[in-house]
Design an enzyme around this catalytic site. Structure first.
Site, PDB file in Angstrom:
ATOM      1  CG  ASP A   4      -0.344  -0.006   1.980  1.00  0.00           C
ATOM      2  OD1 ASP A   4       1.020  -0.105   2.697  1.00  0.00           O
ATOM      3  OD2 ASP A   4      -1.000   0.152   3.566  1.00  0.00           O
ATOM      4  CG  HIS A  13      20.221   5.736 -19.602  1.00  0.00           C
ATOM      5  ND1 HIS A  13      19.209   5.841 -20.320  1.00  0.00           N
ATOM      6  CD2 HIS A  13      20.601   7.579 -20.295  1.00  0.00           C
ATOM      7  CE1 HIS A  13      18.711   7.017 -21.271  1.00  0.00           C
ATOM      8  NE2 HIS A  13      19.808   7.840 -20.824  1.00  0.00           N
ATOM      9  CG  ASP A  28      23.955  12.833 -16.630  1.00  0.00           C
ATOM     10  OD1 ASP A  28      23.197  13.993 -15.822  1.00  0.00           O
ATOM     11  OD2 ASP A  28      23.126  12.104 -17.520  1.00  0.00           O
ATOM     12  CG  ASP A  73      20.367  16.641 -17.788  1.00  0.00           C
ATOM     13  OD1 ASP A  73      20.992  16.258 -16.688  1.00  0.00           O
ATOM     14  OD2 ASP A  73      20.132  15.801 -18.521  1.00  0.00           O
ATOM     15  CG  HIS A  91      24.559  10.606 -25.947  1.00  0.00           C
ATOM     16  ND1 HIS A  91      24.710  11.588 -25.603  1.00  0.00           N
ATOM     17  CD2 HIS A  91      25.521  10.403 -25.088  1.00  0.00           C
ATOM     18  CE1 HIS A  91      25.819  12.097 -24.823  1.00  0.00           C
ATOM     19  NE2 HIS A  91      26.419  11.096 -24.448  1.00  0.00           N
ATOM     20  CG  HIS A 148      17.942  16.478 -23.658  1.00  0.00           C
ATOM     21  ND1 HIS A 148      17.238  17.002 -22.847  1.00  0.00           N
ATOM     22  CD2 HIS A 148      18.964  15.953 -23.088  1.00  0.00           C
ATOM     23  CE1 HIS A 148      17.964  16.298 -21.144  1.00  0.00           C
ATOM     24  NE2 HIS A 148      18.562  16.406 -22.129  1.00  0.00           N
ATOM     25  CG  HIS A 187      14.400  13.752 -21.817  1.00  0.00           C
ATOM     26  ND1 HIS A 187      14.881  12.261 -22.175  1.00  0.00           N
ATOM     27  CD2 HIS A 187      15.619  14.199 -21.479  1.00  0.00           C
ATOM     28  CE1 HIS A 187      16.343  11.770 -21.690  1.00  0.00           C
ATOM     29  NE2 HIS A 187      16.689  12.606 -21.189  1.00  0.00           N
ATOM     30  CD  GLU A 189      22.649  15.934 -22.397  1.00  0.00           C
ATOM     31  OE1 GLU A 189      23.112  14.581 -21.304  1.00  0.00           O
ATOM     32  OE2 GLU A 189      21.819  16.200 -23.116  1.00  0.00           O
ATOM     33  CE1 TYR A 192      29.693   8.713 -21.956  1.00  0.00           C
ATOM     34  CE2 TYR A 192      28.618   8.284 -24.470  1.00  0.00           C
ATOM     35  CZ  TYR A 192      28.722   9.108 -22.848  1.00  0.00           C
ATOM     36  OH  TYR A 192      28.008  10.341 -22.838  1.00  0.00           O
ATOM     37  NE  ARG A 209      25.717  12.407 -20.249  1.00  0.00           N
ATOM     38  CZ  ARG A 209      25.992  10.518 -19.891  1.00  0.00           C
ATOM     39  NH1 ARG A 209      26.437   9.851 -20.449  1.00  0.00           N
ATOM     40  NH2 ARG A 209      25.216  10.370 -18.710  1.00  0.00           N
ATOM     41  CD  GLU A 259      23.021  16.985 -19.344  1.00  0.00           C
ATOM     42  OE1 GLU A 259      23.837  15.982 -18.537  1.00  0.00           O
ATOM     43  OE2 GLU A 259      22.274  16.776 -20.281  1.00  0.00           O
TER      44      GLU A 259
HETATM   45  N1  GLY Z   1      20.170  12.871 -17.367  1.00  0.00           N
HETATM   46  C1  GLY Z   1      19.584  12.635 -18.988  1.00  0.00           C
HETATM   47  C2  GLY Z   1      20.445  12.864 -19.432  1.00  0.00           C
HETATM   48  O1  GLY Z   1      21.063  13.476 -20.003  1.00  0.00           O
HETATM   49  O2  GLY Z   1      19.506  13.124 -20.446  1.00  0.00           O
HETATM   50 MN    MN Z   2      20.472  15.285 -20.306  1.00  0.00          MN
HETATM   51 MN    MN Z   3      22.114  14.560 -17.926  1.00  0.00          MN
END
Ligand code: GLY
Ligand code: MN
Ligand code: MN
Length: 434
Positions: A36, A239, A256, A267, A346, A350, A357, A380, A384, A401, A403
Site C-alpha cells: 500500500d 543510463h 549525471d 541536468d 547519443h 535536448h 527531457h 552534453e 565512451y 560526458r 553536460e
Molecule cells: N540525465 C539525462 C540526460 O542527460 O539526458
Molecule cells: Mn541531458
Molecule cells: Mn544528464
C-alpha cells in the site's frame, strides 16, 4: 506578477491558440510502488504549468471561444483523510485561490463534462497519454453524441492539446528562467560537494548520498531523474543507475545528476578522477570532450538551427577521435561513415524545463527549428571507450560526458550551470584535499 496572474495569463494564451473548443487536461495518476506504499507523487507538468495546482485526482477544463472559461475538478475536502495525508484544497478554496472561473468535485466530473463538451466543435486532449483516460473521454464523447436528437452536437474533431501547450512550455518566461537558474545553482553545488567528497574506496552510492543531501537541504526534495554515479567502465553504460560499485584509484567518476526545484529540472554531468588527479590519457580524452562542448555551446545562438550544436560537437569529437587513434581516416570520412558512433552514440542535447527531457518539437515543417530566446537546452557531448582490441589500451574504461544547461538569449546564450567546476584545473583544485 502574482502566481495566480501568471497561471491565468497562461490559460488565456492557450485559449488564444485553441481559438475555439474544449481542452481536458488530467493530472498524473498516483502510482503504487509496492503493497500500500506509493511512489512519491509528482504532478502532471502541463496541469501545473496552467494552474499551479499540484494535487492528484484533478482535471483542468479550458474552454476557448466566445465564452472562455477555466474550470478545475479536484478532490473534495475530507477532514478525516486530511488528518492522515494532509491538506487538500477542495473545490471551494481551489476556486478562490487559483483564479479559476469555477471548481467542482471530481465526483461530478463525468456529468459536468457531458454538459461542457456539448456543442463544442473541437476536443483538445492529450490523446494516447493514458489509455484509461482515452477510453473515458471517447465514451463521454459517444454519450454526448447520443443526445443528438435533443439538438446537441458532440465535438467532431479531436486534437492533441499538447501541440499548443508544448509550444508554450518550450519558451521559458522570466519567472521560469529564475526557477531554472535556482535548480541549476543547487545542482552545481551538489556536483562541487561530490567532487570534494570523492575518494578511492568509497562506493558510488555514498557519492550519490552527498548529491541528494545537497539537493534536499536547499528545498529541492527530489532529483529531476535518477542520478547516474558511474565509476570507471560503468560510465560507458549511458543510463547506469546501479550506483553500487566501489570507486577505484585511477578511474574516472561520471556523475549525471540534477535536482528538481519548484517543478523545474536541472541536468548536469561532470566527470572527474576518483583520486583527484587526471592521468595523461584521461586528460587527453577529457580535453577533446571539453573542446567539443565549448564548440557546441558557441553554436547555441538565436537563429542557429537546433542541430548546429550537435554538428559542432561532432566535428571536434571526430578530429579528436582521429588524433587519439580511436577512429581511422579523415575527419570527413569519420563523419560520413559515422564511425564516431562507436564512442559517441547519443545526441548532444535536448530541451530542458519542467521535464528533464522537456516538451517541444525539434523540427518544424520537416526542418530543424531555429533556436529562439527563452528556449533552454542541454549541451552534453561525451566519449565512451569500452575495452577492445581495436582501441589503445591506455584509453580503456574511460567514459566522459560533460553536460551543461543553456538558455538561448536575445544576444546569444547563458550557461545556467557554469558554477559546476569543469576545466581540468578547476576540478583538480576543488578536489585537492588538505
Ligand atoms: N540525465 C539525462 C540526460 O542527460 O539526458
Ligand atoms: Mn541531458
Ligand atoms: Mn544528464
Amino acid at each position: 506578477m502574482t502566481d495566480t496572474a501568471r497561471y491565468t495569463a497562461r490559460r488565456k494564451q492557450l485559449q488564444a491558440l485553441m481559438q475555439q473548443g474544449i481542452a481536458i487536461i488530467p493530472s498524473a495518476p498516483e502510482v503504487v510502488r509496492n503493497g500500500d506504499a506509493h511512489y512519491d507523487y509528482r504532478h502532471d507538468s502541463s496541469l501545473y504549468y496552467l494552474t499551479g495546482f499540484s494535487e492528484p485526482e484533478a482535471v483542468l477544463v479550458v474552454i476557448a471561444g466566445e465564452m472562455p472559461q477555466s474550470i478545475l475538478f479536484c478532490r473534495d475536502k475530507n477532514p478525516e483523510r486530511e488528518v492522515w495525508d494532509g491538506f487538500r484544497y477542495g473545490p471551494e478554496a481551489a476556486h478562490a485561490h487559483f483564479g479559476l472561473d469555477a471548481a467542482y468535485s471530481m465526483a461530478i466530473l463525468d456529468d459536468k463534462l457531458l454538459e461542457l463538451m456539448s456543442n463544442q466543435a473541437t476536443l483538445y486532449y492529450p490523446l494516447g497519454a493514458d489509455v484509461q483516460w482515452d477510453a473515458r473521454v471517447i465514451r463521454l464523447r459517444e454519450a454526448v453524441k447520443a443526445k443528438a436528437r435533443n439538438g446537441v452536437r458532440a465535438p467532431s474533431e479531436i486534437r492533441d492539446v499538447r501541440e499548443p501547450l508544448n509550444e508554450m512550455r518550450l519558451f521559458k518566461d522570466g519567472h521560469e528562467q529564475t526557477l531554472m537558474q535556482r535548480a541549476a545553482t543547487i545542482s552545481c553545488e551538489a556536483h562541487r560537494r561530490a567532487m570534494r567528497f570523492t575518494r578511492p574506496g568509497q562506493f558510488e552510492y555514498q557519492v550519490e548520498a552527498e548529491l541528494l543531501h545537497e539537493f534536499c537541504r536547499h528545498g529541492a526534495r527530489h532529483p529531476a531523474y535518477t542520478s547516474i554515479v558511474a565509476g570507471g567502465v560503468n560510465a560507458c553504460t549511458l543510463h547506469y543507475v546501479g550506483n553500487d560499485a566501489r570507486l577505484n584509484d585511477g578511474d574516472l567518476l561520471l556523475i549525471d545528476a540534477g535536482c528538481e526545484f519548484a517543478g523545474y529540472a536541472a541536468d548536469i554531468t561532470r566527470t572527474f578522477p576518483v583520486n583527484g588527479k587526471f592521468s595523461a590519457p584521461q586528460r587527453d580524452v577529457y580535453e577533446v570532450v571539453l573542446a567539443a562542448q565549448a564548440a557546441a555551446i558557441d553554436a547555441v545562438q538565436p537563429g542557429r538551427l537546433w542541430n548546429a550544436p550537435h554538428e559542432a560537437a561532432l566535428r571536434v569529437l571526430a578530429q579528436g577521435f582521429v588524433d587519439l587513434k580511436l577512429c581511422q581516416g579523415s575527419v570527413e570520412g569519420v563523419l560520413e561513415s559515422e564511425s564516431y558512433k562507436q564512442f559517441y552514440m547519443h545526441r548532444t542535447g535536448h530541451w530542458l524545463g519542467m521535464d528533464v527531457h522537456d516538451v517541444g518539437e525539434y523540427k518544424v515543417a520537416d526542418q530543424w527549428r531555429p533556436l529562439q530566446a527563452g528556449m533552454v537546452l542541454t549541451v552534453e557531448p561525451g566519449c565512451y571507450i569500452r575495452p577492445s582490441d581495436k582501441v589503445p589500451r591506455a584509453l580503456w574504461n574511460i567514459g566522459i560526458r560533460i553536460e551543461d544547461d543553456v538558455l538561448v538569449t536575445a544576444q546569444g546564450n547563458a550557461v545556467l550551470t557554469q558554477a559546476a567546476p569543469k576545466t581540468i584545473s578547476e576540478i583538480e583544485e576543488v578536489m585537492r584535499h588538505e
